[in-house]
Design an enzyme around this catalytic site. Structure first.
Site, PDB file in Angstrom:
ATOM      1  N   SER A 200       0.826  -1.202   0.000  1.00  0.00           N
ATOM      2  CA  SER A 200       0.000   0.000   0.000  1.00  0.00           C
ATOM      3  C   SER A 200       0.865   1.258   0.000  1.00  0.00           C
ATOM      4  O   SER A 200       1.648   1.475  -0.921  1.00  0.00           O
ATOM      5  CB  SER A 200      -0.960  -0.036   1.196  1.00  0.00           C
ATOM      6  OG  SER A 200      -1.883   1.006   1.144  1.00  0.00           O
ATOM      7  N   ASP A 356     -10.115  -3.516  -4.991  1.00  0.00           N
ATOM      8  CA  ASP A 356      -9.242  -2.538  -4.351  1.00  0.00           C
ATOM      9  C   ASP A 356      -9.279  -1.250  -5.165  1.00  0.00           C
ATOM     10  O   ASP A 356      -9.119  -1.290  -6.390  1.00  0.00           O
ATOM     11  CB  ASP A 356      -7.818  -3.096  -4.296  1.00  0.00           C
ATOM     12  CG  ASP A 356      -6.808  -2.150  -3.656  1.00  0.00           C
ATOM     13  OD1 ASP A 356      -7.213  -1.100  -3.117  1.00  0.00           O
ATOM     14  OD2 ASP A 356      -5.604  -2.472  -3.695  1.00  0.00           O
ATOM     15  N   HIS A 386      -8.081  -4.793  -0.553  1.00  0.00           N
ATOM     16  CA  HIS A 386      -6.946  -4.042  -0.027  1.00  0.00           C
ATOM     17  C   HIS A 386      -6.686  -4.386   1.443  1.00  0.00           C
ATOM     18  O   HIS A 386      -7.609  -4.517   2.235  1.00  0.00           O
ATOM     19  CB  HIS A 386      -7.191  -2.544  -0.151  1.00  0.00           C
ATOM     20  CG  HIS A 386      -5.961  -1.724   0.099  1.00  0.00           C
ATOM     21  ND1 HIS A 386      -5.054  -1.439  -0.896  1.00  0.00           N
ATOM     22  CD2 HIS A 386      -5.459  -1.166   1.226  1.00  0.00           C
ATOM     23  CE1 HIS A 386      -4.067  -0.722  -0.387  1.00  0.00           C
ATOM     24  NE2 HIS A 386      -4.289  -0.561   0.902  1.00  0.00           N
TER      25      HIS A 386
END
Length: 416
Positions: A200, A356, A386
């Site tokens: 991320s 995501d 995610h």
């Protein structure tokens, strides 16, 4: 018990009950606004975990508005106390907390016999630049170190909002350069086989760092041999890509929450959130270039299958741009870097998840790299969402699909 004491107790109980009812009502409202498609792996458990996280976030916001503590401070405390599990160090692994150039790191060293020098991985935790730390990815780093016989360095970079851009990136650079300089002498690691990576926003830092190091061309240090980008956040120019539209309300990362994290990283002005989501911070002269790189026509047909509406071109606002201009620079939005900078980056592993909001920018970065004839390995998790990797080996919070993500990462690192 006198009547005064009884009244105080009843009043306190009523206040607690009212608070709980408020929280329950707000949680219910948030859950009704979420959307977990049928294709998401372990969707029932994701509903439950999302409800827990929403409740924590709401309590944090209430405490913030009451002036008790910052909402992010409450989130950090709760996650550290109740949602982070540090297991005993397994056999075959040595784990030690250290400092590299005044940056806290945790080093994972396999104790098995190795012919020659080992490979290395410097890992940057995700968490929106505000929540991630070395404890949150402890199980991930242990697994990578053991399964790939790799020395892993997890970096505890400073967090926003206390330390905004470029402090987190500066810490990642300092720790990485220190490790490269001592890898062979102190850790029996080949400095020519040290990769950087993260998940991320940690992947954002890894990509930005590779571009920064390539631009500086520090002659006395070797360059990372690869970048491992797990569902990376790579740009803040367009929050209306197909994946942002399709997954805007899919836990654990909502569309609006991603803008919140960028703003916390940059300046903390939450009043700009809707402006950023609409895209009025992008200057007209930059739009043609960004549209070329971010066009949905660059995406595979299956990424458009769940629907996409072209967003009207927003009217540019110079004031918003000047408040947010760092966000369009390559060190915050690596996907928006010039070809010359991307050309210098090392071989890349990119993992994306179907459900995501960041799915498309991972794929679009892959395309830019391929267009420049760079070496790219791409893996896509069809039922993924995610934040999956943070649930690896976390007991009742665990998601079996997180193993699929880590297996892909392990397979790639073994080939470095």
């Amino acid at each position: 018990m006198d009547i005064g004491t009884a009244i105080l107790i009843i009043g306190f109980a009523a206040l607690v009950a009212a608070f709980l009812l408020l929280v329950i009502g707000l949680v219910y409202s948030e859950l009704m606004n979420s959307d977990i498609p049928r294709g998401v792996a372990n969707s029932g458990k994701l509903h439950m975990v999302h409800g827990l996280f929403v409740g924590i976030a709401i309590v944090g916001r209430i405490l913030h508005r009451l002036g008790v503590c910052h909402q992010i401070s409450f989130l950090r405390w709760f996650v550290a106390c109740f949602l982070t599990r540090l297991n005993p160090v397994p056999a075959g692994l040595r784990v030690k907390d250290m400092k590299f150039s005044d940056v806290l790191v945790r080093v994972y060293e396999p104790t098995t016999v190795c012919d020659g020098l080992r490979r290395g991985l410097v890992y940057f935790p995700g968490g929106g630049w505000v929540l991630g730390n070395i404890d949150s990815v402890d199980e991930v780093c242990r697994h990578i170190a053991k399964e790939t016989n790799t020395t892993v360095v997890s970096v505890g970079y400073r967090l926003a909002p206390e330390h905004r851009y470029p402090a987190p990136l500066d810490d990642c650079e300092a720790a990485t350069c220190h490790f490269l300089s001592v890898a062979e002498a102190e850790f029996s690691v080949d400095p020519r086989r040290v990769a950087v990576g993260g998940d991320s926003t940690g992947a954002n830092l890894a990509a930005a760092l590779c571009q920064r190091l390539a631009r500086r061309e520090i002659g006395h240090l070797l360059f990372p041999c690869a970048q491992v980008l797990i569902y990376p956040a790579l740009q803040m120019a367009d929050f209306n890509l197909p994946s942002y539209q399709q997954n805007h309300a899919v836990p654990i990362l909502f569309r609006g929450r991603m803008a919140f994290y960028f703003l916390q990283y940059l300046n903390g002005d939450m009043s700009l959130c809707q402006d950023v989501l609409e895209g009025i911070h992008v200057p007209n002269e930059l739009k043609p270039r960004y549209e070329e790189w971010l066009s949905p026509s660059n995406l595979p047909a299956e990424f458009l299958a769940r629907g996409y509406d072209k967003h009207p071109t927003p009217e540019y606002d110079g004031q918003v741009y000047h408040a947010m201009k760092d966000g369009l620079e390559h060190e915050v939005s690596p996907l928006l870097a010039e070809d010359a900078d991307i050309q210098k980056t090392p071989p890349t592993f990119i993992l994306t998840c179907e459900y995501d909001v960041l799915r498309d920018e991972g794929y679009l970065y892959r395309k830019r790299l391929l267009d420049l004839e760079k070496d790219v390995t791409w893996r896509h998790v069809a039922g993924g969402f995610h934040g999956m990797i943070n649930f690896f080996n976390q007991g009742w919070l665990g998601f079996p699909s997180a193993v699929q993500v880590l297996d892909s990462v392990v397979d790639y690192i073994k080939k470095l």
